[in-house]
Design an enzyme around this catalytic site. Structure first.
Site, PDB file in Angstrom:
ATOM      1  CB  CYS A 132      13.514 -29.092  33.839  1.00 34.33           C
ATOM      2  SG  CYS A 132      11.960 -29.102  35.203  1.00 34.33           S
ATOM      3  CG  ASP A 133      16.434 -32.015  34.245  1.00 33.50           C
ATOM      4  OD1 ASP A 133      16.820 -30.668  34.333  1.00 33.50           O
ATOM      5  OD2 ASP A 133      16.130 -32.290  35.381  1.00 33.50           O
ATOM      6  CB  CYS A 193      10.372 -31.676  36.884  1.00 31.45           C
ATOM      7  SG  CYS A 193      10.519 -30.557  35.361  1.00 31.45           S
TER       8      CYS A 193
END
Ligand code: NAP
Length: 309
Positions: A134-135, A131
């Protein structure tokens, strides 16, 4: 007999739990094998509204669970093994026991498709991620070469997103043509920071011994040549698998297994509603899943009210 059983405890399921619990329906939430859902596997969530400083994915889900429980939801660490939607009340087999319920909210999510490499599993969260939103912004990836695996819209989206942080993004695809939509493919290939690596598959992610990502080993599927590409992170975007297998035949699923909705969150089975990533292959965000969970809860509550009339 339960009024509401919620299958899944990610953003969709727990938001549905907050709403149905506040409506005094004492929902039973069956958490599945990954309590808290996919979000618990990411580190800092920076795009969930209300957390300007970001929030740990695990903590966010814990707090959602506490919120649901405060209003009377019962969250059970349990897996659904079988469903019978042929007659109401519906019957679920949960860890060998039978549960009967008037309504079901299916919020079982989707799983990232994995490459299936041993090194991938060992380096997950240590540079291997599924992701970019997300990261991608984590310090370890800043101004570093990064690898995205895949050739679909997700891979293109991930690669484009990562250009904000990376020094260069290598898009490793197993063919010489992207599967992504024309516009996404064009935009991706035109980006100065994105370098496609065609006809290639990742055979190993290095370096398990150092406990961090330093490179990927590639194999060219046409020439069989092997090579190494230095990178600080590997973003795998080779599709998702909706967790709906149990409902095949009982609910309408599309060709990829995503639940097909009718009017809001309703399915063709009265009293069975769906929310989140098991029905959504377009947005797949924590906040959209939460919104769908809210909608399913309201739909279930209204359905139950018609039974009481
Ligand atoms: P997808 O379209 O199924 O693409 C998956 C990609 O991963 C394909 O290029 C596939 O290669 C590759 N792949 C699959 N298994 C692999 C493996 N084991 N090893 C290496 N490569 C592998 O999945 P997606 O990109 O997640 O998209 C899913 C759906 O959501 C699509 O309908 C997509 O249009 C939609 N979506 C839309 C947007 C948008 O519109 N902005 C964004 C994201 C997703 P092959 O091409 O060789 O099969």
């Amino acid at each position: 007999m339960e009024k509401v059983v919620i299958i899944g405890s990610g953003c969709a399921g727990l938001t549905a739990a907050v709403y149905t619990a506040r409506a005094n329906l004492q929902p039973l939430v069956l958490s599945g094998t990954l309590p808290g859902g996919l979000l618990t596997t990411t580190s800092v969530v920076e795009n969930f509204p209300g957390f300007p400083e970001g929030v740990d994915g695990f903590e966010l889900m814990q707090r959602m669970q506490q919120q649901a429980e405060k209003f009377g939801a019962r969250v059970k660490l349990a897996t659904v093994e079988a469903v019978d939607l042929s007659r109401s009340p519906y019957t679920l087999t949960v860890d060998g026991e039978t549960v009967q319920t008037q309504t079901i909210i299916l919020a079982s999510g989707a799983s990232h498709r994995h490459l299936g490499l041993e090194s991938e599993a060992k380096l997950e969260k240590k540079g291997v991620t599924y992701c970019a939103t997300c990261d991608g912004a984590l310090p370890v990836f800043r101004n570093q070469p990064l690898v995205v695996v895949g050739g679909g819209d997700s891979a293109c989206e991930e690669a484009l997103y990562l250009t904000r942080f990376a020094s260069v993004v290598y898009l490793v695809h197993r063919r010489d043509q992207l599967r992504a939509s024309h516009i996404m493919a064009e935009r991706t290939l035109a980006h100065a920071k994105i370098k496609p690596v065609w006809d290639s598959v990742v055979t190993e992610i290095l370096d398990v011994k150092q406990d961090k990502v330093t490179a990927v080993r590639l194999r060219n599927v046409k020439t069989d040549a092997s090579s190494e590409l230095a990178c600080a992170g590997v973003f795998i975007a080779i599709g998702h698998v909706p967790n709906t297998e149990l409902f095949r035949g009982a609910l309408d699923l599309d060709e990829n297994g995503y639940a097909v909705l009718q009017r809001g969150s309703a399915t063709r089975v009265p009293g069975v509603f769906v929310a989140g990533d098991c029905a959504d292959h377009v947005y797949r965000q924590a906040v959209t899943a939460a919104g769908m969970g809210c909608a399913a809860a309201i739909d279930a509550e209204r359905f139950l009210a018609t039974l009481d009339q």
